[in-house]
Write a protein that holds these residues in place. Structure first.
Motif, PDB file in Angstrom:
ATOM      1  N   TYR A 105      12.729 108.159 135.116  1.00 18.27           N
ATOM      2  CA  TYR A 105      14.090 108.267 135.649  1.00 18.27           C
ATOM      3  C   TYR A 105      14.749 106.893 135.650  1.00 18.27           C
ATOM      4  O   TYR A 105      14.083 105.879 135.843  1.00 18.27           O
ATOM      5  CB  TYR A 105      14.099 108.835 137.071  1.00 18.27           C
ATOM      6  CG  TYR A 105      13.829 110.318 137.134  1.00 18.27           C
ATOM      7  CD1 TYR A 105      14.873 111.243 137.094  1.00 18.27           C
ATOM      8  CD2 TYR A 105      12.528 110.806 137.215  1.00 18.27           C
ATOM      9  CE1 TYR A 105      14.618 112.606 137.129  1.00 18.27           C
ATOM     10  CE2 TYR A 105      12.266 112.170 137.246  1.00 18.27           C
ATOM     11  CZ  TYR A 105      13.323 113.067 137.207  1.00 18.27           C
ATOM     12  OH  TYR A 105      13.070 114.417 137.224  1.00 18.27           O
ATOM     13  N   SER A 106      16.067 106.871 135.448  1.00 23.20           N
ATOM     14  CA  SER A 106      16.839 105.629 135.503  1.00 23.20           C
ATOM     15  C   SER A 106      17.919 105.765 136.569  1.00 23.20           C
ATOM     16  O   SER A 106      18.301 106.878 136.948  1.00 23.20           O
ATOM     17  CB  SER A 106      17.462 105.325 134.141  1.00 23.20           C
ATOM     18  OG  SER A 106      16.462 105.039 133.183  1.00 23.20           O
ATOM     19  N   CYS A 107      18.402 104.613 137.019  1.00 23.97           N
ATOM     20  CA  CYS A 107      19.370 104.602 138.134  1.00 23.97           C
ATOM     21  C   CYS A 107      20.326 103.431 137.924  1.00 23.97           C
ATOM     22  O   CYS A 107      19.921 102.378 137.423  1.00 23.97           O
ATOM     23  CB  CYS A 107      18.605 104.464 139.458  1.00 23.97           C
ATOM     24  SG  CYS A 107      19.618 104.564 140.947  1.00 23.97           S
ATOM     25  N   ARG A 121      21.691 111.168 141.694  1.00 22.91           N
ATOM     26  CA  ARG A 121      21.683 109.709 141.835  1.00 22.91           C
ATOM     27  C   ARG A 121      20.680 109.035 140.897  1.00 22.91           C
ATOM     28  O   ARG A 121      20.694 107.813 140.746  1.00 22.91           O
ATOM     29  CB  ARG A 121      21.417 109.343 143.298  1.00 22.91           C
ATOM     30  CG  ARG A 121      22.608 109.689 144.190  1.00 22.91           C
ATOM     31  CD  ARG A 121      22.219 109.762 145.655  1.00 22.91           C
ATOM     32  NE  ARG A 121      21.951 108.462 146.247  1.00 22.91           N
ATOM     33  CZ  ARG A 121      22.847 107.686 146.844  1.00 22.91           C
ATOM     34  NH1 ARG A 121      24.120 108.082 146.904  1.00 22.91           N
ATOM     35  NH2 ARG A 121      22.506 106.538 147.387  1.00 22.91           N
ATOM     36  N   THR A 122      19.786 109.799 140.318  1.00 30.25           N
ATOM     37  CA  THR A 122      18.916 109.282 139.256  1.00 30.25           C
ATOM     38  C   THR A 122      19.054 110.186 138.038  1.00 30.25           C
ATOM     39  O   THR A 122      19.372 111.372 138.174  1.00 30.25           O
ATOM     40  CB  THR A 122      17.435 109.222 139.693  1.00 30.25           C
ATOM     41  OG1 THR A 122      17.000 110.533 140.048  1.00 30.25           O
ATOM     42  CG2 THR A 122      17.228 108.268 140.854  1.00 30.25           C
ATOM     43  N   THR A 123      18.814 109.628 136.862  1.00 28.62           N
ATOM     44  CA  THR A 123      18.985 110.354 135.600  1.00 28.62           C
ATOM     45  C   THR A 123      17.678 110.331 134.816  1.00 28.62           C
ATOM     46  O   THR A 123      17.092 109.254 134.627  1.00 28.62           O
ATOM     47  CB  THR A 123      20.102 109.682 134.763  1.00 28.62           C
ATOM     48  OG1 THR A 123      21.330 109.724 135.500  1.00 28.62           O
ATOM     49  CG2 THR A 123      20.295 110.392 133.427  1.00 28.62           C
ATOM     50  N   ASP A 142      13.217 105.599 145.019  1.00 27.01           N
ATOM     51  CA  ASP A 142      13.830 105.905 143.723  1.00 27.01           C
ATOM     52  C   ASP A 142      15.013 104.996 143.401  1.00 27.01           C
ATOM     53  O   ASP A 142      15.380 104.849 142.238  1.00 27.01           O
ATOM     54  CB  ASP A 142      14.321 107.363 143.691  1.00 27.01           C
ATOM     55  CG  ASP A 142      13.201 108.352 143.945  1.00 27.01           C
ATOM     56  OD1 ASP A 142      12.109 108.145 143.395  1.00 27.01           O
ATOM     57  OD2 ASP A 142      13.421 109.313 144.707  1.00 27.01           O
ATOM     58  N   GLU A 143      15.622 104.413 144.437  1.00 26.01           N
ATOM     59  CA  GLU A 143      16.881 103.694 144.239  1.00 26.01           C
ATOM     60  C   GLU A 143      16.806 102.199 144.522  1.00 26.01           C
ATOM     61  O   GLU A 143      17.725 101.456 144.171  1.00 26.01           O
ATOM     62  CB  GLU A 143      17.969 104.314 145.140  1.00 26.01           C
ATOM     63  CG  GLU A 143      18.230 105.782 144.839  1.00 26.01           C
ATOM     64  CD  GLU A 143      19.166 106.435 145.860  1.00 26.01           C
ATOM     65  OE1 GLU A 143      19.668 105.715 146.760  1.00 26.01           O
ATOM     66  OE2 GLU A 143      19.402 107.648 145.760  1.00 26.01           O
TER      67      GLU A 143
END
Length: 618
Positions: free
Chosen positions: A19-21, A40-42, A375-376
Motif C-alpha cells: 500500500y502507498s500513502c 487513505r491508502t492506495t 499505515d499513515e
C-alpha cells in the motif's frame, strides 16, 4: 492549473510494497490525502487488460480474475538483479511473468491491449507514484512537482537510485529520499512534542507488507531533533511472506486431499492469495477463520479452517528473525534494552498479535507505543520533511533537525578479493571520508576501482555498486604511487566516489550507470514519454467508456419515455430508432467517442425532436 505550478506545496509519499500513502502540510498541519475511492491508502498495484490500465484499488479488485497481468510487489524488484536469489524465490510465487533484461535487470511481462509489453520495476513504481501525484493534485487543485519519497532504511544505493528514477519518470522532483522508520519517528515526535521534556531513546519497529526495518533514534526535548543511532533490517521480509506461507500450506492441503497440484494454475493461486491475505487480517482479531473458495482448481471447491495458532507456527521463523534484528540494532547502537524509552509500531504487519507479544516480552513487558497510525505515519513524516525542505516557516517544520545514518558499509575491493571498508555502517550522514591506497605492482599505469556495499569480508559477497578506472599513474615501483579514494554520501544516502592520483592531482568519479542497474537519462526520458502515453490512453479510455455509458443510458431513458405513449403517431419510428441503436451498440463495442456521441444525438433527434411534447401532446 499550470499557472499555479509554483504555489503547489511539496508532498510526502510512502511508496509501500503493498500500500502507498500521500500526505501534505496544509492549514498548519499534516493532511493524509484520500484517493478517488475515499481511501487513505492506495494498493501498490497496477493491472493491464485488453481495454485499459488500472492503478490502485481498481487494479487490486480484479486481481483474482486477471492474475497474470496484475503487478504487485514491484518494490521487491526495484534496484535488484534478475539473478538475485530472492528475486528467483519470489518468481515462483508471483502469478505474473518476470524475465531477464539487459545487464541482468528483471523485467515484468504483461499482455496489454492484445500485445506483449515489458516493464522495469521503476516503471511500475512510477505508475503508482503518478497515481499518488494525481491524488494530491486533485485535492490541492494545483500541479504538484516537489516530493519527499520514503524507502526502507536497509535499501542499498542501487535501490535508492532506482526509487529516485521512478519519481523522475512520474514527473516528480524528488527533493529528498528519507528512511521509512525515520519518517515515522518524525510523525511520533510531532504528535508527542509536548510530552517529550528531555532526551529520549526511541526504537521504531517497522514491519510492512514487503520490508522490515528497525531504527534506534535519540529524540531531543520537543521532538524536533532526531539523531539516528543505528538501523537494521531486511528488505525482503513482511506481510507478503506471511501470505506466501499460508498459500503454500493451503496448496499442500489441496494436494493431500485430492492428489492434484494447483501451483501451475495462476488464477487459482491468485484467488488463494487474496483469500489468505483476508484470513491473515481476520486472525489479528479472531482466533479462528475459514478459507472458502468455490471451483478453485479443476472444478473442486476448497474449504479449510485456519487458526491463529496455525498461522503463528507457519511464520514463527519470520517472527524470530524480527526479534533477532532488534537485538542487532541495539548491539550496533551499543545500547541496553532498559535504556529504550519508547517502542513505536509502524507498518500494517505490526497488528499481528504474536509480533506484538514477542516484542513486548523482549523488552520485558514494556508497553508498546501505538499512538501513531501504522499505515499513515511514514507518509505523515515524509510530508513534514517535504514542508521543511520547501521553506515552510511553521515552528514544527523549522525546528526539525534530522541526523540519519548510512545503513550498510561502503568500501572498495582490494587485492585478494577483500572488501576494505571506507565508511562503516551506521555512520551519520551526510558524510565524507577518504582512504589512501598504494599500487599493487611495479609501474602500474591504471587502477580499476570496484565500489561495494555490504557487510561481508569477501568483496564479491557484497553488492557491487559500480566500477570505474583511473589511469595516468606515473611509473613507480609497487607500493610507491598513492591514490586517494574519497566517499561522499549526501542527505539522500546516495553515494559519490572520487579517485585521485596524489602525485599528479588527476581525478576520476564514479558515475552510477546501467552496470549496476541505474537507468541512464535517455531511458528515463523514454519512460517519461511512455508514462504520458499511458496516461493519455487511460484518459481516452475513460472518455470512450463515458460516451458508451451515456448512449446506453439514453437508450434506457427513451425506452421508459415511450412506455405510456400508445396514441403517439411517432411511436413506431421511436421504437425502430431505439431497436436500431441497441443493435448498433451490440455490434460496435469498440466504437470511437465521436461515433458514440453521433448515435446518441441521432437517437435523441428521433425520440426528442424540438417540437415534441407541446402540453404533453405528441
Amino acid at each position: 492549473m499550470d499557472g499555479k505550478r509554483n504555489n503547489a506545496p511539496a508532498i510526502g509519499i510512502d511508496l509501500g510494497t503493498t500500500y502507498s500513502c500521500v500526505a501534505v502540510w496544509k492549514h498548519g498541519r499534516i493532511e493524509i490525502i484520500p484517493n478517488d475511492q475515499g481511501n487513505r491508502t492506495t494498493p501498490s498495484c497496477v493491472a493491464f487488460s485488453d481495454a485499459e490500465r488500472l492503478i490502485g484499488d481498481s487494479a487490486k479488485n480484479q486481481v483474482a480474475m486477471n492474475p497474470a497481468n496484475t503487478i504487485f510487489d514491484a518494490k521487491r524488484l526495484i534496484g535488484r538483479r534478475f539473478g538475485d536469489s530472492k528475486v528467483q524465490d519470489d518468481m515462483k510465487l508471483w502469478p505474473f511473468r518476470v524475465i531477464q533484461g539487459p545487464v541482468d535487470t528483471p523485467k515484468i511481462v504483461v499482455s496489454y491491449k492484445g500485445e506483449e509489453n515489458e516493464f522495469l520495476a521503476e516503471e511500475i513504481s512510477s505508475m503508482i507514484l503518478g497515481k499518488m501525484k494525481e491524488t494530491a493534485e486533485s485535492y490541492l487543485g494545483k500541479v504538484v512537482k516537489d516530493s519527499v519519497i520514503t524507502v526502507p532504511a536497509y535499501f542499498n544505493d542501487s535501490q535508492r537510485q532506482a526509487t529516485k528514477d521512478a519519481g523522475a519518470i512520474a514527473e516528480l522532483n524528488v527533493i529528498r529520499i528519507i528512511n521509512e522508520p525515520t519518517a515515522a519517528a518524525i510523525a511520533y515526535g510531532l504528535d508527542n512534542k509536548s510530552d517529550i521534556t528531555c532526551k529520549i531513546n526511541v526504537l521504531v519497529f517497522d514491519l510492512g507488507g514487503g520490508t522490515f526495518d528497525v531504527s534506534l533514534l535519540t529524540m531531543a526535548e520537543g521532538g524536533g531533533t532526531l539523531e539516528v543511532k543505528a538501523v537494521a533490517g531486511d528488505t525482503h521480509l513482511g506481510g507478503e511472506d506471511f501470505d506466501s506461507r499460508m498459500v503454500h500450506h493451503c496448496a499442500q492441503e489441496f494436494n493431500r486431499r485430492w492428489n492434484k497440484d494447483l501451483t501451475g494454475n495462476k488464477r487459482a493461486l491468485g484467488r488463494l492469495r487474496c483469500a489468505c491475505e483476508k484470513a491473515k487480517r481476520i486472525l489479528s482479531c479472531n482466533n479462528l477463520t475459514s478459507i472458502d473458495l468455490d471451483c478453485l482448481h479443476e472444478g473442486i471447491d476448497f474449504s479449510m479452517k485456519f487458526s491463529r495458532a496455525k498461522f503463528e507456527v507457519l511464520n514463527m521463523g519470520f517472527f524470530v528473525k524480527c526479534i533477532e534484528t532488534v537485538e542487532a540494532c541495539l548491539r550496533d547502537a551499543k545500547m541496553e534494552k532498559p535504556y529504550v524509552n519508547e517502542v513505536i509500531l509502524v507498518g500494517g504487519s505490526t497488528r499481528i498479535p504474536k509480533v506484538q507479544c514477542m516484542l513486548q516480552e523482549f523488552f520485558e513487558r514494556k508497553e508498546l507505543c501505538k499512538s501513531v497510525n501504522p499505515d499513515e505515519a511514514v507518509a505523515y513524516g515524509a510530508a513534514v520533511m517535504a514542508a521543511k525542505l520547501s521553506g515552510n516557516n511553521h515552528k514544527s517544520c523549522r525546528d526539525l533537525l534530522l541526523l540519519d545514518v548510512t545503513p550498510l558499509s561502503l568500501g572498495v575491493g582490494i587485492l585478494g578479493d577483500i572488501f576494505d571498508v571506507v565508511i562503516p555502517r551506521n555512520t551519520p550522514i551526510p558524510t565524507k571520508k577518504s582512504k589512501v591506497y598504494n599500487t599493487s605492482r611495479d609501474n602500474q599505469p591504471c587502477v580499476d576501482v570496484q565500489v561495494y556495499q555490504g557487510e561481508r569480508t569477501r568483496s564479491t559477497d557484497n553488492h557491487l555498486l559500480g566500477t570505474f578506472r583511473i589511469s595516468g599513474i606515473p611509473p613507480a615501483p609497487k607500493g610507491i604511487a598513492k591514490l586517494e579514494y574519497c566517499f561522499e554520501i549526501d542527505a539522500n544516502c546516495i553515494l559519490t566516489v572520487t579517485a585521485k592520483i596524489l602525485s599528479t592531482g588527476k581525478t576520476e568519479k564514479l558515475t552510477i550507470t546501467n552496470a549496476n542497474g541505474r537507468l541512464c537519462m535517455e531511458e528515463i526520458e523514454k519512460m517519461m514519454e511512455d508514462a504520458v502515453k499511458y496516461k493519455q490512453e487511460d484518459q481516452e479510455y475513460r472518455k470512450r467508456a463515458d460516451a458508451f455509458n451515456a448512449l446506453e443510458e439514453c437508450i434506457y431513458n427513451m425506452k421508459n419515455k415511450i412506455k405510456n405513449m400508445e396514441n403517439c403517431k411517432r411511436l413506431k419510428k421511436m421504437e425502430r430508432g431505439i431497436a436500431d441503436t441497441t443493435k448498433w451498440l451490440e455490434q460496435n463495442q469498440a466504437a470511437s467517442v465521436d461515433e458514440l456521441h453521433r448515435m446518441k444525438k441521432h437517437l435523441e433527434s428521433i425520440c426528442m425532436p424540438k417540437f415534441w411534447f407541446v402540453n404533453n401532446v405528441c
